[in-house]
Design an enzyme around this catalytic site. Structure first.
Site, PDB file in Angstrom:
ATOM      1  N   LYS A  24     -41.282 -51.291  50.879  1.00 51.64           N
ATOM      2  CA  LYS A  24     -39.801 -51.815  49.180  1.00 51.64           C
ATOM      3  C   LYS A  24     -39.494 -52.512  49.653  1.00 51.64           C
ATOM      4  O   LYS A  24     -39.131 -53.029  50.770  1.00 51.64           O
ATOM      5  CB  LYS A  24     -38.875 -50.468  49.401  1.00 51.64           C
ATOM      6  CG  LYS A  24     -38.380 -50.253  48.219  1.00 51.64           C
ATOM      7  CD  LYS A  24     -39.345 -49.617  47.074  1.00 51.64           C
ATOM      8  CE  LYS A  24     -38.879 -49.495  45.068  1.00 51.64           C
ATOM      9  NZ  LYS A  24     -39.817 -49.327  44.463  1.00 51.64           N
TER      10      LYS A  24
HETATM   11  P1  NAD Z   1     -35.665 -51.341  33.868  1.00 47.48           P
HETATM   12  O1  NAD Z   1     -34.760 -52.051  34.755  1.00 47.48           O
HETATM   13  O2  NAD Z   1     -36.422 -52.257  33.327  1.00 47.48           O
HETATM   14  O3  NAD Z   1     -34.591 -50.143  32.954  1.00 47.48           O
HETATM   15  C1  NAD Z   1     -34.034 -49.640  33.649  1.00 47.48           C
HETATM   16  C2  NAD Z   1     -32.969 -49.003  32.274  1.00 47.48           C
HETATM   17  O4  NAD Z   1     -32.189 -48.023  33.385  1.00 47.48           O
HETATM   18  C3  NAD Z   1     -32.562 -50.011  31.953  1.00 47.48           C
HETATM   19  O5  NAD Z   1     -32.294 -49.263  30.066  1.00 47.48           O
HETATM   20  C4  NAD Z   1     -30.618 -50.007  32.247  1.00 47.48           C
HETATM   21  O6  NAD Z   1     -30.196 -50.835  30.778  1.00 47.48           O
HETATM   22  C5  NAD Z   1     -30.792 -48.814  32.315  1.00 47.48           C
HETATM   23  N1  NAD Z   1     -29.797 -48.575  33.609  1.00 47.48           N
HETATM   24  C6  NAD Z   1     -28.852 -49.330  34.319  1.00 47.48           C
HETATM   25  N2  NAD Z   1     -27.886 -48.886  34.890  1.00 47.48           N
HETATM   26  C7  NAD Z   1     -27.571 -47.736  34.547  1.00 47.48           C
HETATM   27  C8  NAD Z   1     -26.500 -46.234  34.030  1.00 47.48           C
HETATM   28  N3  NAD Z   1     -25.595 -47.301  35.254  1.00 47.48           N
HETATM   29  N4  NAD Z   1     -27.112 -45.460  33.343  1.00 47.48           N
HETATM   30  C9  NAD Z   1     -27.282 -45.193  32.369  1.00 47.48           C
HETATM   31  N5  NAD Z   1     -28.730 -46.309  32.254  1.00 47.48           N
HETATM   32  C10 NAD Z   1     -28.835 -47.352  33.587  1.00 47.48           C
HETATM   33  O7  NAD Z   1     -36.376 -50.371  35.159  1.00 47.48           O
HETATM   34  P2  NAD Z   1     -37.763 -49.534  35.518  1.00 47.48           P
HETATM   35  O8  NAD Z   1     -39.062 -50.155  35.945  1.00 47.48           O
HETATM   36  O9  NAD Z   1     -37.649 -48.537  34.307  1.00 47.48           O
HETATM   37  O10 NAD Z   1     -37.179 -48.479  36.406  1.00 47.48           O
HETATM   38  C11 NAD Z   1     -36.246 -47.178  36.736  1.00 47.48           C
HETATM   39  C12 NAD Z   1     -36.427 -46.363  37.674  1.00 47.48           C
HETATM   40  O11 NAD Z   1     -37.862 -45.700  37.958  1.00 47.48           O
HETATM   41  C13 NAD Z   1     -35.693 -46.794  38.465  1.00 47.48           C
HETATM   42  O12 NAD Z   1     -35.662 -45.689  39.689  1.00 47.48           O
HETATM   43  C14 NAD Z   1     -37.407 -47.705  39.071  1.00 47.48           C
HETATM   44  O13 NAD Z   1     -37.538 -46.968  40.572  1.00 47.48           O
HETATM   45  C15 NAD Z   1     -38.652 -46.530  38.781  1.00 47.48           C
HETATM   46  N6  NAD Z   1     -39.278 -46.487  39.093  1.00 47.48           N
HETATM   47  C16 NAD Z   1     -40.573 -47.747  38.761  1.00 47.48           C
HETATM   48  C17 NAD Z   1     -41.440 -47.579  38.442  1.00 47.48           C
HETATM   49  C18 NAD Z   1     -42.079 -49.335  38.001  1.00 47.48           C
HETATM   50  O14 NAD Z   1     -43.829 -49.407  37.129  1.00 47.48           O
HETATM   51  N7  NAD Z   1     -41.254 -49.672  37.043  1.00 47.48           N
HETATM   52  C19 NAD Z   1     -42.025 -47.221  38.797  1.00 47.48           C
HETATM   53  C20 NAD Z   1     -41.366 -46.109  39.794  1.00 47.48           C
HETATM   54  C21 NAD Z   1     -40.239 -45.787  40.281  1.00 47.48           C
END
Ligand code: NAD
Length: 459
Positions: free
Chosen positions: A116
């Site tokens: 990571k």
């Molecule tokens: P992103 O940045 O595209 O989206 C994050 C979302 O969460 C946004 O809508 C943002 O406004 C919202 N957010 C931020 N702070 C917040 C809060 N305090 N309360 C409520 N909403 C809040 O990120 P993502 O890629 O969608 O990732 C989201 C989660 O999924 C993360 O934990 C990431 O580690 C996990 N994840 C992502 C992937 C991937 O392929 N992108 C893969 C596995 C896990």
């Protein structure tokens, strides 16, 4: 062994140690010794790389930004894991997330280890030129430890295709003549990325929910009826019902998962709420998710925040506080934002019967225990959100062979791979007394232990 993931790994190893068939070829104290090795290997990362990226910003100032690359374990293949751009990034968090990647890849039989990365910035405070400089510097600083067969980064919170394209471009410049397509995944399709990668995590999150609550129950109804556990009761009770859903987080993963839930023809879903970093939107009769996806695509990822913006989005909804989404009276809550969203201070207010971890580690250990005791069925992160790393693996293969799959082929392979994991995990889960999280951890740790043992690493 401090991190929360390490604590669950330890408990999973304890459960395996009590199982006589685990490492049964070892006798006379050798089994205890192997067990001690396992605990130390899986509870600590192989490497923690830290640097301060020195960047000349567009406004003329020069800053030094902390940045990390943690390599947890590579017994199953090259280290693999996203790079997060967020102001809350810290070493413990990156270590914890890297260990989750090791477990996730082991669970889904993806031939990668766990890694990571993180950069301590709020990307919204930087210009595109600054972000480009940060990406380029990140690759320059960590160039000796990353690469297509060593450690393959991908996007995470705050990063996406643009950043991966920039990073791969820098990797290619630094290493002329070397393979470069496999050095980063989550790239744009034009730049060697895979079709379907962008929505793969969200689709996988929803597929996990659907498979457990619908496909598996449909196939195994009479078998499940013989199970006495509360979780078997929950899935049987939920089967064929119309369900109310809410999604905390509407970014890459949350919006794709919500759209899939909205379009699902197997379950009668009603998505009554979604939220982001600013607001919760609530609509008792169900939200127009395609309209919200269209709106966020055009508005820097943000949901409408006021009546005027709702009007522009052509969406009818009540605007609530950001945290309100967590406490709604609904059937299933999808946590798709950040870590530690349900914790000791708010766990008692959760009403959803099913909680799906689309984000990594969105529930603290204490809250996990509380909710489990209260009868909530938790679908854990390492099971539900592996769609991204699975399609990253397909992207890596496609890059190596320079042969590209159609989008249909990508999703067919994705669902097939996840289904294989579910068919491995769900029967065990409904036959033992462990939570779904612990069942998944035991599967992962067993796989890792077997390979570590076979490769002679348990001494
Ligand atoms: P992103 O940045 O595209 O989206 C994050 C979302 O969460 C946004 O809508 C943002 O406004 C919202 N957010 C931020 N702070 C917040 C809060 N305090 N309360 C409520 N909403 C809040 O990120 P993502 O890629 O969608 O990732 C989201 C989660 O999924 C993360 O934990 C990431 O580690 C996990 N994840 C992502 C992937 C991937 O392929 N992108 C893969 C596995 C896990």
């Amino acid at each position: 062994m401090e991190s929360r993931t390490a604590a669950i790994v330890q408990r999973s190893l304890n459960a395996l140690f009590d199982d006589d068939s685990f490492l049964c070829d070892l006798h006379n104290g050798k089994r205890e010794k192997a067990f001690t090795s396992l605990v130390s290997i899986l509870s600590t990362p192989n490497h923690v790389h830290k640097s301060f990226l020195r960047i000349a910003l567009e406004d003329g100032s020069v800053v030094r930004i902390p940045a990390y690359r943690v390599q947890h374990n590579n017994i199953l293949g090259p280290y693999k894991g996203g790079i997060r751009f967020h102001e809350s990034v810290n070493e413990d968090e990156v270590v914890n997330l890297s260990s989750l990647m090791t477990l996730k890849n082991a669970l889904h039989e993806v031939p990668f280890g766990g890694g990571k990365g993180g950069v301590v910035i709020n990307p919204r405070n930087y210009t595109a030129k600054d972000l480009h400089a940060i990406c380029v510097k990140y690759v320059q600083y960590f160039t000796k430890v990353i690469g297509p067969n060593e450690d393959i980064p991908a996007p995470d919170v705050g990063t996406g295709e643009r950043e991966m394209d920039w990073m791969m471009g820098e990797f290619k410049s630094i290493h002329p003549g070397r393979d470069y397509l496999g050095s980063f995944t989550g790239k744009s399709v034009e730049n060697g990325g895979s079709l379907g990668r962008r929505t793969s995590t969200g689709k996988g999150v929803y597929f996990t929910f659907r498979y457990l609550l619908h496909d598996f129950v449909k196939e195994q109804k009479s078998w499940l009826e013989d199970r006495k556990s509360a979780d078997a009761h929950t899935v049987l009770e939920t089967y064929d019902q119309s369900l109310t859903l809410a999604f905390q987080g509407f970014g890459n993963v949350g919006s794709a998962a919500a759209l899939n839930a909205y379009q699902c023809s197997h379950i009668n879903n009603k998505i009554v709420a979604v939220s982001d970093r600013n607001v919760t939107l609530y609509q008792q009769d169900g939200l127009d998710i395609p309209a919200l996806v269209k709106y966020t695509d055009k508005n820097n990822g943000d949901l409408p925040r006021n009546a005027e913006e709702l009007h522009a989005a052509q969406v009818q909804a009540e605007i609530l506080e950001r945290e309100d989404i967590l406490y709604l009276n609904i059937d299933a809550l999808f946590l798709v934002a950040l870590e530690n969203q349900i914790h000791s201070d708010n766990m008692e207010k959760i009403k959803a019967k099913i909680v799906v971890e689309g984000a990594n580690a969105p529930i603290t250990n204490e809250a996990d225990e509380y909710l489990t005791n209260a009868g909530t069925l938790i679908i854990p992160d390492i099971l539900a959100n592996a769609g991204g790393v699975i399609v990253s693996y397909f992207e890596w293969i496609q890059g190596k062979e320079t042969q590209f799959f159609t989008e249909e082929e990508v999703f067919r392979r994705l669902y097939e791979k996840m289904k294989k994991t579910f068919d491995n995990v769900f029967p065990t889960f409904f036959s033992n007394a462990y939570t779904l999280r612990k069942t998944c951890y035991i599967h992962s740790v067993l796989k890792l232990s077997t390979i570590l043992y076979r490769q002679g690493k348990l001494y």
